[in-house]
Design a protein around this motif. Structure first.
Motif, PDB file in Angstrom:
ATOM      1  N   ARG A   1       0.862  -1.051   0.012  1.00 34.36           N
ATOM      2  CA  ARG A   1       0.028   0.054   0.001  1.00 34.36           C
ATOM      3  C   ARG A   1       0.929   1.214  -0.046  1.00 34.36           C
ATOM      4  N   ILE A   2       1.839   1.403   0.789  1.00 36.52           N
ATOM      5  CA  ILE A   2       2.550   2.617   1.091  1.00 36.52           C
ATOM      6  C   ILE A   2       3.299   2.790  -0.379  1.00 36.52           C
ATOM      7  N   ALA A   3       4.055   1.706  -0.781  1.00 35.32           N
ATOM      8  CA  ALA A   3       4.785   2.047  -1.986  1.00 35.32           C
ATOM      9  C   ALA A   3       3.888   2.395  -3.059  1.00 35.32           C
TER      10      ALA A   3
ATOM     11  N   GLN B   1      -5.728 -11.844   9.919  1.00 38.72           N
ATOM     12  CA  GLN B   1      -4.231 -12.642   9.166  1.00 38.72           C
ATOM     13  C   GLN B   1      -3.340 -11.504   8.698  1.00 38.72           C
ATOM     14  N   HIS B   2      -3.546 -10.250   8.765  1.00 40.79           N
ATOM     15  CA  HIS B   2      -2.741  -9.224   7.997  1.00 40.79           C
ATOM     16  C   HIS B   2      -1.368  -9.409   8.998  1.00 40.79           C
ATOM     17  N   TRP B   3      -0.242  -9.136   8.241  1.00 41.84           N
ATOM     18  CA  TRP B   3       1.155  -9.252   8.874  1.00 41.84           C
ATOM     19  C   TRP B   3       1.325  -8.561   9.967  1.00 41.84           C
TER      20      TRP B   3
ATOM     21  N   ILE C   1      15.480   7.020   7.876  1.00 42.12           N
ATOM     22  CA  ILE C   1      14.348   6.334   7.977  1.00 42.12           C
ATOM     23  C   ILE C   1      13.188   7.560   7.784  1.00 42.12           C
ATOM     24  N   ALA C   2      12.311   6.962   7.137  1.00 43.51           N
ATOM     25  CA  ALA C   2      10.956   7.511   6.653  1.00 43.51           C
ATOM     26  C   ALA C   2       9.951   8.257   7.500  1.00 43.51           C
ATOM     27  N   TYR C   3      10.817   9.073   8.344  1.00 46.95           N
ATOM     28  CA  TYR C   3       9.779   9.694   9.336  1.00 46.95           C
ATOM     29  C   TYR C   3       9.202  11.211   8.671  1.00 46.95           C
TER      30      TYR C   3
ATOM     31  N   LEU D   1       4.419   4.795  17.460  1.00 48.66           N
ATOM     32  CA  LEU D   1       5.656   5.436  17.259  1.00 48.66           C
ATOM     33  C   LEU D   1       5.462   6.817  16.588  1.00 48.66           C
ATOM     34  N   TYR D   2       4.373   7.214  16.085  1.00 48.77           N
ATOM     35  CA  TYR D   2       4.411   8.341  15.644  1.00 48.77           C
ATOM     36  C   TYR D   2       4.421   9.720  16.895  1.00 48.77           C
ATOM     37  N   CYS D   3       3.477   9.182  17.724  1.00 48.39           N
ATOM     38  CA  CYS D   3       3.438  10.041  19.047  1.00 48.39           C
ATOM     39  C   CYS D   3       4.905  10.129  19.733  1.00 48.39           C
TER      40      CYS D   3
ATOM     41  N   ALA E   1      -1.634  12.683   9.798  1.00 50.53           N
ATOM     42  CA  ALA E   1      -2.276  12.121   8.542  1.00 50.53           C
ATOM     43  C   ALA E   1      -1.594  12.316   7.235  1.00 50.53           C
ATOM     44  N   TYR E   2      -1.852  11.627   6.147  1.00 53.50           N
ATOM     45  CA  TYR E   2      -1.134  11.965   4.961  1.00 53.50           C
ATOM     46  C   TYR E   2      -1.668  13.511   4.445  1.00 53.50           C
ATOM     47  N   HIS E   3      -2.920  13.762   4.768  1.00 50.07           N
ATOM     48  CA  HIS E   3      -3.630  14.922   4.081  1.00 50.07           C
ATOM     49  C   HIS E   3      -4.363  15.667   4.991  1.00 50.07           C
TER      50      HIS E   3
ATOM     51  N   ALA F   1       3.727 -10.216 -12.009  1.00 44.70           N
ATOM     52  CA  ALA F   1       2.642  -9.348 -12.806  1.00 44.70           C
ATOM     53  C   ALA F   1       2.132  -8.347 -12.229  1.00 44.70           C
ATOM     54  N   LYS F   2       2.128  -8.165 -11.139  1.00 40.97           N
ATOM     55  CA  LYS F   2       1.922  -6.905 -10.502  1.00 40.97           C
ATOM     56  C   LYS F   2       2.991  -5.843 -10.767  1.00 40.97           C
ATOM     57  N   GLY F   3       4.249  -6.143 -10.526  1.00 36.81           N
ATOM     58  CA  GLY F   3       5.337  -5.367 -11.053  1.00 36.81           C
ATOM     59  C   GLY F   3       5.463  -4.831 -12.361  1.00 36.81           C
TER      60      GLY F   3
ATOM     61  N   LEU G   1       8.747  -2.910   3.073  1.00 36.87           N
ATOM     62  CA  LEU G   1       8.276  -4.277   3.570  1.00 36.87           C
ATOM     63  C   LEU G   1       7.793  -4.209   5.033  1.00 36.87           C
ATOM     64  N   PRO G   2       7.470  -5.659   5.326  1.00 41.13           N
ATOM     65  CA  PRO G   2       6.892  -5.718   6.797  1.00 41.13           C
ATOM     66  C   PRO G   2       8.095  -5.332   7.709  1.00 41.13           C
ATOM     67  N   ASN G   3       7.897  -4.836   8.849  1.00 45.11           N
ATOM     68  CA  ASN G   3       8.848  -4.205   9.649  1.00 45.11           C
ATOM     69  C   ASN G   3       9.995  -4.974   9.820  1.00 45.11           C
ATOM     70  N   SER G   4       9.989  -6.464  10.139  1.00 40.66           N
ATOM     71  CA  SER G   4      10.824  -7.524  10.520  1.00 40.66           C
ATOM     72  C   SER G   4      11.722  -7.638   9.323  1.00 40.66           C
ATOM     73  N   MET G   5      11.581  -7.190   8.418  1.00 37.83           N
ATOM     74  CA  MET G   5      12.188  -7.603   7.003  1.00 37.83           C
ATOM     75  C   MET G   5      13.351  -6.355   6.750  1.00 37.83           C
ATOM     76  N   HIS G   6      13.110  -5.255   7.448  1.00 32.38           N
ATOM     77  CA  HIS G   6      13.629  -3.973   7.177  1.00 32.38           C
ATOM     78  C   HIS G   6      14.996  -4.299   7.261  1.00 32.38           C
TER      79      HIS G   6
HETATM   80  P1  NAD Z   1       1.616  -3.747   2.847  1.00 32.52           P
HETATM   81  O1  NAD Z   1       0.962  -4.967   3.640  1.00 32.52           O
HETATM   82  O2  NAD Z   1       0.448  -2.974   2.124  1.00 32.52           O
HETATM   83  O3  NAD Z   1       2.349  -4.231   1.730  1.00 32.52           O
HETATM   84  C1  NAD Z   1       3.737  -5.149   2.350  1.00 32.52           C
HETATM   85  C2  NAD Z   1       4.414  -5.470   1.197  1.00 32.52           C
HETATM   86  O4  NAD Z   1       5.442  -6.249   1.536  1.00 32.52           O
HETATM   87  C3  NAD Z   1       3.391  -6.247   0.198  1.00 32.52           C
HETATM   88  O5  NAD Z   1       3.696  -5.847  -1.256  1.00 32.52           O
HETATM   89  C4  NAD Z   1       4.025  -7.746   0.329  1.00 32.52           C
HETATM   90  O6  NAD Z   1       3.529  -8.550  -0.997  1.00 32.52           O
HETATM   91  C5  NAD Z   1       5.360  -7.575   0.743  1.00 32.52           C
HETATM   92  N1  NAD Z   1       5.841  -8.785   1.231  1.00 32.52           N
HETATM   93  C6  NAD Z   1       6.972  -9.332   1.115  1.00 32.52           C
HETATM   94  N2  NAD Z   1       7.522 -10.430   1.943  1.00 32.52           N
HETATM   95  C7  NAD Z   1       6.241 -10.497   2.867  1.00 32.52           C
HETATM   96  C8  NAD Z   1       5.902 -11.375   3.788  1.00 32.52           C
HETATM   97  N3  NAD Z   1       6.750 -12.183   4.001  1.00 32.52           N
HETATM   98  N4  NAD Z   1       4.701 -11.132   4.401  1.00 32.52           N
HETATM   99  C9  NAD Z   1       3.852 -10.107   4.226  1.00 32.52           C
HETATM  100  N5  NAD Z   1       3.975  -9.280   3.253  1.00 32.52           N
HETATM  101  C10 NAD Z   1       5.428  -9.464   2.425  1.00 32.52           C
HETATM  102  O7  NAD Z   1       2.119  -2.844   3.944  1.00 32.52           O
HETATM  103  P2  NAD Z   1       2.360  -1.375   3.930  1.00 32.52           P
HETATM  104  O8  NAD Z   1       1.222  -0.560   4.722  1.00 32.52           O
HETATM  105  O9  NAD Z   1       2.862  -0.997   2.740  1.00 32.52           O
HETATM  106  O10 NAD Z   1       3.663  -1.156   5.015  1.00 32.52           O
HETATM  107  C11 NAD Z   1       4.921  -1.290   4.633  1.00 32.52           C
HETATM  108  C12 NAD Z   1       5.938  -0.694   5.500  1.00 32.52           C
HETATM  109  O11 NAD Z   1       5.645   0.841   5.244  1.00 32.52           O
HETATM  110  C13 NAD Z   1       5.620  -1.127   7.151  1.00 32.52           C
HETATM  111  O12 NAD Z   1       7.218  -1.010   7.620  1.00 32.52           O
HETATM  112  C14 NAD Z   1       4.979   0.076   7.524  1.00 32.52           C
HETATM  113  O13 NAD Z   1       5.273   0.343   8.809  1.00 32.52           O
HETATM  114  C15 NAD Z   1       5.529   1.251   6.602  1.00 32.52           C
HETATM  115  N6  NAD Z   1       4.255   2.181   6.468  1.00 32.52           N
HETATM  116  C16 NAD Z   1       4.816   3.439   6.493  1.00 32.52           C
HETATM  117  C17 NAD Z   1       3.739   4.516   6.756  1.00 32.52           C
HETATM  118  C18 NAD Z   1       4.143   6.111   6.451  1.00 32.52           C
HETATM  119  O14 NAD Z   1       3.112   6.833   6.738  1.00 32.52           O
HETATM  120  N7  NAD Z   1       5.356   6.269   6.593  1.00 32.52           N
HETATM  121  C19 NAD Z   1       2.363   4.303   6.202  1.00 32.52           C
HETATM  122  C20 NAD Z   1       2.137   2.895   6.126  1.00 32.52           C
HETATM  123  C21 NAD Z   1       3.239   1.868   6.210  1.00 32.52           C
END
Ligand code: NAD
Length: 415
Positions: A71-73, A224-226, A184-186, A243-245, A322-324, A98-100, A136-141
């Motif tokens: 979503r964020i990307a 089920q969301h990560w 870090i994307a603050y 974390l934002y606070c 918020a974003y906006h 295919a998404k890529g 990516l999900p937090n633990s993959m950073h």
């Molecule tokens: P999301 O679930 O929409 O996207 C996660 C992406 O990681 C998906 O494309 C998914 O396919 C991929 N992925 C790869 N390996 C995975 C696995 N093992 N399990 C699950 N997904 C896997 O999440 P998001 O909302 O885009 O968040 C991604 C990161 O961005 C997080 O660290 C989140 O905290 C951060 N984030 C930041 C902001 C901000 O405003 N700065 C807002 C939202 C999210």
């Protein structure tokens, strides 16, 4: 009476100067040679037209590989490149080819630059990629930052930086060893209203800072969301939105907490909160006596506010984070009555601002404003909050071992 009127005039004039924070950057590295000028059309009595400086020619922009197409990307960062002046997306890393390919076609990225996670290390052979944006999900950073640094790439990593202070340190060490930047994307720290508020605090416009009160909550659905899996998220509401606070309490005041008190809660039987906390309340105490009281929840209707109480005035952002649509109000006493000023600063795309700050720092070899040390400090604080919640005791925090923040962004717009 006269003194009060003068105070009021001074304050209103000051509020006017804050609007300059939205003014376009004049010399933020943008390529002036491509500027196109138009003759003025409004009367001299009107505010002069303000135009953004031109962006860098495409071949001079920093090439970014987007790592993770969630979503964020896809919904925020990729569209924000349209407003970026110094960066361009040049590669995509995804497990779903295919998404890529669909996304690559939208952004004129060649299909050959859509890589699977298994091919991530091939970035080393792609000179057009100078930096990666890790979403990516937090633990993959941590893993994807360390591997990017080894491949010779600069890293802009989403928040929270990682899921342990040890991983944060590994990321810092890997980037330092490779001589690459780690940011870090603050995004709030590149956002004009937040920056105006931090400036007001620095210039003592609120008087001595006393309290920070903040809520950042949202109501999660899919169990089920990560984000609700400990191994991938590291925690629940706290590392994602609480974390934002924490970060705002720190960057708005410029102080670091020396003690925390935390409390967590998960409703028994709620399938969403088997692994991570539903909500967290915490207090951060700072050496000056300033205190932050915050609450964050994954099961409450979306609510995002912050308030800074100073001895002479208070300021409120509602919504905050918020974003906006952010709003900032300041209230102080004039002639014995509270007077409110809404700070009117033009909205900027926060994702473009943070990306451009990163790209400018790479182009000009400057230190980033929110480096790995900033993320590590937030992680240390979150670990102390969890410890306090577990032990039902306040937990002391040592000061960070060095600087946690780099120089202020060069342009008033946040880049
Ligand atoms: P999301 O679930 O929409 O996207 C996660 C992406 O990681 C998906 O494309 C998914 O396919 C991929 N992925 C790869 N390996 C995975 C696995 N093992 N399990 C699950 N997904 C896997 O999440 P998001 O909302 O885009 O968040 C991604 C990161 O961005 C997080 O660290 C989140 O905290 C951060 N984030 C930041 C902001 C901000 O405003 N700065 C807002 C939202 C999210």
């Amino acid at each position: 009476m006269k003194q009060n009127q003068a105070l009021r005039r001074d304050f209103l004039r000051y509020v006017g100067t804050l609007a300059a924070l939205s003014a376009p950057a004049l010399s933020a590295g943008a390529s002036e040679k491509n500027r196109v000028d138009f003759p003025p059309i409004y009367d001299k009595s009107e505010k002069p037209e303000q135009t953004e400086p031109p962006g860098d020619p495409l071949n001079e922009r920093i090439g970014i590989a987007i790592v993770g197409l969630g979503r964020i990307a896809v919904n925020e960062m990729l569209p924000a490149f349209a407003q970026s002046k110094h960066a361009k997306p040049v590669a995509l890393i995804t497990g779903d080819r295919a998404k890529g390919i669909k996304i690559a076609h939208q952004y004129n990225i060649p299909e050959s630059a859509v890589l699977d996670y298994g091919d991530y290390d091939k970035l080393a052979q792609m000179p057009e990629v100078q930096g990666v944006y890790i979403a990516l999900p937090n633990s993959m950073h941590a893993e994807y930052t360390v591997r990017a640094a080894r491949a010779g790439k600069h890293v802009l990593c989403e928040k929270p930086m990682a899921t342990s202070a040890a991983d944060c340190q590994k990321m810092i060490d890997a980037c330092r060893k490779a001589g690459r930047k780690l940011m870090i994307a603050y995004r709030s720290q590149y956002e004009p209203l937040d920056r105006a508020l931090a400036k007001m605090v620095r210039e003592k416009k609120l008087g001595t800072l006393k309290e920070f009160i903040s809520v950042n909550s949202q109501n999660m659905g899919d169990p089920q969301h990560w984000r609700l899996k400990r191994a991938l998220a590291g925690g629940g509401a706290l590392p994602d939105v609480g974390l934002y606070c924490i970060n705002a309490a720190r960057f708005l005041s410029g102080e670091e907490p020396n003690e925390v008190i935390g409390n967590t809660w998960s409703t028994p039987g709620d399938a969403r909160f088997r692994e991570v906390e539903e909500s967290c309340q915490f207090i951060l105490r700072f050496p000056s006596g300033y205190m932050a009281s915050c609450t964050t929840s994954y099961a409450a209707h979306k609510s995002q506010t912050l308030r800074l109480n100073g001895a002479q005035a208070w300021a409120e952002m509602n919504p905050a984070y918020a974003y906006h649509g952010l709003k900032l109000k300041v209230v102080h006493l004039v002639d014995g009555n509270d007077e409110a000023s809404d700070i009117q600063i033009e909205e900027k795309n926060q994702f473009a601002a943070e990306m451009d700050h990163f790209a400018l720092c790479v182009q000009q070899n400057k230190d980033v404003h929110t480096p790995g040390e900033e993320g590590l400090q937030d992680q240390r604080i979150m670990e102390a909050i969890y410890e306090s919640a577990r032990t039902h005791r306040p937990v002391k925090l040592l000061p960070p071992s060095g600087r946690v923040r780099g120089p202020e962004p060069q342009s008033d717009g946040g880049t």
